[in-house]
Design a protein around this motif. Sequence first.
Motif, short mmCIF file in Angstrom:
data_model
loop_
_atom_site.label_atom_id
_atom_site.label_comp_id
_atom_site.label_asym_id
_atom_site.label_seq_id
_atom_site.Cartn_x
_atom_site.Cartn_y
_atom_site.Cartn_z
N PRO A 138 0.79 -1.23 0.00
CA PRO A 138 0.00 0.00 0.00
C PRO A 138 0.83 1.28 0.00
O PRO A 138 1.88 1.36 0.61
N VAL A 139 0.30 2.26 -0.73
CA VAL A 139 0.81 3.63 -0.70
C VAL A 139 -0.42 4.53 -0.69
O VAL A 139 -1.47 4.18 -1.20
N SER A 140 -0.27 5.71 -0.11
CA SER A 140 -1.41 6.62 -0.04
C SER A 140 -1.48 7.54 -1.26
O SER A 140 -2.56 8.01 -1.62
N ASP A 141 -0.35 7.79 -1.90
CA ASP A 141 -0.36 8.69 -3.05
C ASP A 141 -0.58 7.92 -4.34
O ASP A 141 -0.31 6.74 -4.42
N ARG A 142 -1.06 8.61 -5.34
CA ARG A 142 -1.29 8.02 -6.65
C ARG A 142 -0.05 8.20 -7.52
O ARG A 142 0.73 9.12 -7.31
N LYS A 143 0.11 7.34 -8.52
CA LYS A 143 1.24 7.42 -9.44
C LYS A 143 1.20 8.74 -10.20
O LYS A 143 0.15 9.15 -10.66
N ALA A 144 2.36 9.38 -10.35
CA ALA A 144 2.39 10.70 -11.00
C ALA A 144 3.32 10.76 -12.21
O ALA A 144 3.13 11.61 -13.07
N VAL A 145 4.34 9.92 -12.28
CA VAL A 145 5.29 9.99 -13.39
C VAL A 145 5.46 8.61 -14.01
O VAL A 145 5.04 7.61 -13.46
N LYS A 146 6.14 8.58 -15.17
CA LYS A 146 6.39 7.32 -15.87
C LYS A 146 7.19 6.36 -14.97
O LYS A 146 8.07 6.77 -14.24
N ASN A 147 6.86 5.08 -15.09
CA ASN A 147 7.58 4.05 -14.33
C ASN A 147 9.06 4.07 -14.67
O ASN A 147 9.44 4.30 -15.81
N ARG A 148 9.88 3.75 -13.69
CA ARG A 148 11.31 3.54 -13.96
C ARG A 148 11.58 2.08 -14.25
O ARG A 148 12.65 1.71 -14.71
N LEU A 149 10.62 1.23 -13.97
CA LEU A 149 10.70 -0.20 -14.23
C LEU A 149 9.32 -0.62 -14.71
O LEU A 149 8.32 -0.16 -14.17
N HIS A 150 9.26 -1.46 -15.73
CA HIS A 150 7.96 -1.94 -16.18
C HIS A 150 8.06 -3.39 -16.60
O HIS A 150 9.16 -3.92 -16.81
N LEU A 151 6.92 -4.03 -16.73
CA LEU A 151 6.86 -5.42 -17.15
C LEU A 151 6.62 -5.48 -18.65
O LEU A 151 5.88 -4.67 -19.20
N ASP A 152 7.25 -6.44 -19.31
CA ASP A 152 6.99 -6.75 -20.71
C ASP A 152 6.27 -8.09 -20.75
O ASP A 152 6.78 -9.09 -20.21
N LEU A 153 5.11 -8.12 -21.36
CA LEU A 153 4.34 -9.35 -21.51
C LEU A 153 4.43 -9.80 -22.96
O LEU A 153 4.54 -8.98 -23.87
N THR A 154 4.38 -11.10 -23.17
CA THR A 154 4.42 -11.63 -24.53
C THR A 154 3.39 -12.73 -24.67
O THR A 154 2.94 -13.32 -23.68
N CYS A 155 3.01 -13.00 -25.89
CA CYS A 155 2.09 -14.08 -26.21
C CYS A 155 2.37 -14.51 -27.64
O CYS A 155 3.18 -13.89 -28.33
N ALA A 156 1.69 -15.52 -28.09
CA ALA A 156 1.87 -15.96 -29.47
C ALA A 156 1.47 -14.83 -30.41
O ALA A 156 0.51 -14.10 -30.14
#
Length: 123
Positions: free
Chosen positions: A54-72
């Motif tokens: 949990p965090v009380s503040d909302r996201k404000a800037v672009k992620n410094r880390l993100h997930l890459d998902l793949t599929c067929a």
Amino acid sequence: MPVSLHHIVIDAHDLPALARFWAGALRWRILSEQEREVVIGPDVNAPVGICFMPVSDRKAVKNRLHLDLTCAAEDRTAEIDRLLGLGARRADVGQTGAESWTVLADPEGNEFCVVRPKRTLIG
């Protein structure tokens, strides 16, 4: 013994809702749900899961880390539509339109990409 990855931790404003989104997106299960953390994974014996804290503040800037998902490759458009149906939205992080990936954001605005499947190297 060397260290190994245990959880990817994502700060969340609404832990249960964000955990349900990602569990649905990845077709994983909620493994543990407590007031201060929710953990998802493919099963209880999986080596890596995602933990929502949990965090009380909302996201404000672009992620410094993100997930890459793949599929067929043939499922890519359908999977993007499925993710949008779960609550993702398209995100603009400066892409040109010529990329081989699609940028989306989860319900709390955390960007992630749906990328082309890995190519198998034949050696």
